[in-house]
Every structure is written in C-alpha cells, then in structure tokens.
Design an enzyme around this catalytic site. Structure first.
Site, mmCIF file in Angstrom:
data_model
loop_
_atom_site.group_PDB
_atom_site.id
_atom_site.type_symbol
_atom_site.label_atom_id
_atom_site.label_comp_id
_atom_site.label_asym_id
_atom_site.label_seq_id
_atom_site.Cartn_x
_atom_site.Cartn_y
_atom_site.Cartn_z
ATOM 1 N N GLY A 260 15.969 8.751 -1.909
ATOM 2 C CA GLY A 260 15.285 7.818 -2.813
ATOM 3 C C GLY A 260 14.649 8.530 -3.992
ATOM 4 O O GLY A 260 14.805 9.739 -4.173
ATOM 5 N N TYR B 145 5.469 -5.745 2.772
ATOM 6 C CA TYR B 145 5.296 -4.343 2.375
ATOM 7 C C TYR B 145 3.875 -3.890 2.700
ATOM 8 O O TYR B 145 3.667 -2.865 3.354
ATOM 9 C CB TYR B 145 5.562 -4.215 0.882
ATOM 10 C CG TYR B 145 5.520 -2.808 0.339
ATOM 11 C CD1 TYR B 145 6.454 -1.855 0.733
ATOM 12 C CD2 TYR B 145 4.561 -2.438 -0.601
ATOM 13 C CE1 TYR B 145 6.433 -0.566 0.199
ATOM 14 C CE2 TYR B 145 4.538 -1.155 -1.135
ATOM 15 C CZ TYR B 145 5.473 -0.226 -0.729
ATOM 16 O OH TYR B 145 5.455 1.046 -1.256
ATOM 17 N N LYS C 57 2.781 -1.107 5.526
ATOM 18 C CA LYS C 57 2.117 0.148 5.167
ATOM 19 C C LYS C 57 0.754 0.254 5.847
ATOM 20 O O LYS C 57 0.327 1.350 6.228
ATOM 21 C CB LYS C 57 1.972 0.243 3.647
ATOM 22 C CG LYS C 57 3.299 0.414 2.911
ATOM 23 C CD LYS C 57 3.898 1.796 3.159
ATOM 24 C CE LYS C 57 5.132 2.043 2.312
ATOM 25 N NZ LYS C 57 5.697 3.383 2.520
#
Ligand code: UDP
Length: 326
Positions: free
Chosen positions: A11, A146, A150
């Site tokens: 990434g 998300y 996290k």
C-alpha cells in the site's frame, strides 16, 4: 539481520515502510492481499535477497516461517470511498487481522506497531486533538466501519500488552500524502490533482470550510520509525499541525498545477469531520520528532509523481477486481 513483517506492505504507507526498513538493513517481509495495495509500489524490491512478498489476506491465519523481531500492521483500506465500498473487509482487517498479528507476535516474541488513525477522534469536539481525547465517533455512520475497527484494534493491542506482555506501539496517523497514493482512491489530494490533470473542475465537498492538516509521507515514516524504536506503549499522534481549509487547499492545487479549472461545490458527505489538527506535543517530547517538509515542498514532489504516471492511470477504474470476491 533483524526481520520485520509489514502487513499492507504494497500500500501507500506500507511500501514506504518497506523502503525504509530495507534501507536500515532489515530483512523485510511484505504481506498484502492487493485489494487496495498495488504490487507496483514494491516491484523495485523484488530483486533484493532481503525482501519477500506474501500475497495473503491478514484476516486469515498468518504463517511466517523463521524468526520475527517486529510486526507493523498497516493493512487496511484507508480512504472513505474504499471503506464505504468494502466495509466488511475493513472491519475484518482491523479486528481479525490485528488478532492474527498479535498472536503471531506472541509466538515469535516480536514487537508490534499498529497503524491507528485520527479517525479514532471522529468529528472532534476538542481542537487540536491530543491523545487523551476519547473522540466523537458515530459507530453506525458510514465511517463507523473504519473508526470502530481502528478503535477495536487499539483496545486489542493494549490488551495483548497488558495481559500477554507483548511489546506494542500505537501510532495515530493524521492525513498523509505523497507519491504512491492511489490516484483514484477518492481522497482529497489525489482527487484534486487527478481532476486538474484531466481538465475537470475541482470538487469541494460542503462549503470548503472543513479543515485538515496534511503531513508529507517521509516525515510520517520517520515518526513511525522512531516510535517503533522507542519504549512508549501508548498512542502517539504523528502528523503535521499545519492546518488548512479544504477550500484553500483546492486553491493551492489550482495554483500548483497551473490549471484554469474552477472549484465546484458538492454535498458534504455524512459525518465528515469539520476540523482536524494533531497536537504533536507527545511526539516531540517522546520521539524528538516533528515534521520537516512544508506543504509547498511536499505538494510539488507529489504533483511530479502524479504527472509522470502513464496517462491511462488517470482514467482507470477505481478498484481491483478482487474485492468483489469474498
Ligand atoms: N473532499 C473534497 N473533495 C473531494 C474529496 C474530498 O472536498 O473530491 C473533502 C472531504 O469531504 C473531507 C476532506 O476533503 O472534508 C478530506 O477528505 P479525505 O477523503 O481525503 O479524507 P478524510 O480526512 O475525510 O478522512
């Protein structure tokens, strides 16, 4: 030779980390399922004897033969468009993925550093955000998959630290940019530069008064490196405190690219944070770190990178085929 596993190694951030640890003389094992990562980001490392690539989904059991000194968990979709398109995978890589990494760390006696995010602060009511702020997150909103992944990841990491004595580090990453961002990942910088290069108007969401603070990738990588080598197990913000409204940012990109395109205004996405700026007191004190690259310098380098991509990249469909297969 120290051995490090970097999940999400193909990434944007993962590939820069691979470069950094190769430069530091490590044996680097990059792992990626290539849903949002791109093999071209690490192609130049394939010829090296101290680099390996595992095409693997970190949400499934991880097997790595041999010793490991460090594990960096950077696998995750990271742009709002990506995690809206692949919400379940986003949740899985933050939960099952970190569980696998921490389990592996226990077996190998390795130190783990996880990529957390300013999104743990949600749409913050405290400004700038320091590490003691608990955040203002909507768990069932579009960003919830998300943000909560996290947050869970941080909780799981602390639990392994407390109950299993695993050595852990947590970096809270604020908006970061630089070469190897995906031109079509929907984030504001590649979106604006892509639009400028295609001769389209720049789409500012809302009235453009929301703020962000953009950090150049080299600065971020230096902060992460220092945190990994430190002995501090609690979350540390790493980002550039230089704050700007998105409206001003669009003007900067127009100037930089020399385009005569206009700004057009579109609806603000749900739960889009109104302001974001890191308080980096802790990073300064504990890591002796602060950003060095100005936005003007960083944007110039990034623009050069995008400008030199093959033209078809500008028009390519946004996603790899694989994510549609579960
Ligand atoms: N944004 C925008 N136009 C775009 C893409 C994004 O105005 O074409 C805005 C977005 O609404 C947000 C900010 O730019 O307020 C940063 O968005 P990004 O997706 O880069 O990341 P975020 O910081 O919101 O996670």
């Amino acid at each position: 030779m120290k051995r490090i596993l970097i999940t999400g190694g193909a990434g944007f951030l993962g590939s820069h980390l691979c470069d950094r640890f190769i430069k530091e003389g490590f044996h680097v094992i990059a792992m990626d399922n290539l849903i949002t990562g791109d093999i071209r980001n690490i192609e130049h490392l394939f010829k090296l004897p101290n680099f390996e690539f595992y095409h693997h989904d970190v949400s499934k059991f991880i097997h790595v033969p041999g010793e490991l000194d460090y594990i960096l968990h950077f696998a995750s979709p990271a742009s709002p468009i990506d995690y809206l398109k692949i919400p379940i995978q986003t949740l899985k890589v933050g939960s099952l993925g970190i569980h696998n990494c921490l389990g592996l760390a226990r077996v190998k006696n390795a130190r783990v550093l996880i990529a957390s995010t300013s999104e743990v602060y949600g749409d913050p009511t405290v400004h700038p955000q320091n590490e003691d702020y608990w955040g203002n997150v909507n768990p069932v909103g579009p960003r919830g998959v998300y943000d909560e992944a996290k947050r869970f990841q941080e909780a799981m990491t602390m639990a392994y630290h407390t109950y299993h004595n695993v050595e852990t580090r947590i970096v809270r990453i604020f908006n970061t940019y630089g070469p190897r961002m995906r031109l079509n990942d929907g984030r504001v910088l590649p979106a604006f530069i892509g639009q400028a290069l295609r001769g389209e108007d720049l789409t500012v969401f809302g009235d453009g008064s929301q703020t962000r603070s953009f950090c150049y990738v080299d600065d971020l990588i230096e902060g992460i490196y220092r945190l990994l080598m430190s002995d501090y197990p609690y979350p540390v913000n790493v980002g550039n405190p230089s704050e700007i409204t998105i409206g001003q940012f669009a003007e900067e990109i127009i100037k930089l690219t020399g385009t005569d395109q206009k700004v057009i205004y579109k609806e603000l996405p749900k739960d889009d944070p109104k302001q974001r700026q890191p308080d980096i007191t802790k990073a300064k004190e504990i890591l002796g770190w602060e950003p060095k690259v100005s936005r003007a310098e960083g944007l110039k380098i990034t623009y050069e990178y995008f400008k030199n991509l093959p033209e078809e990249e500008l028009y390519k469909a946004a996603y790899h085929r694989e994510f549609t297969k579960k």
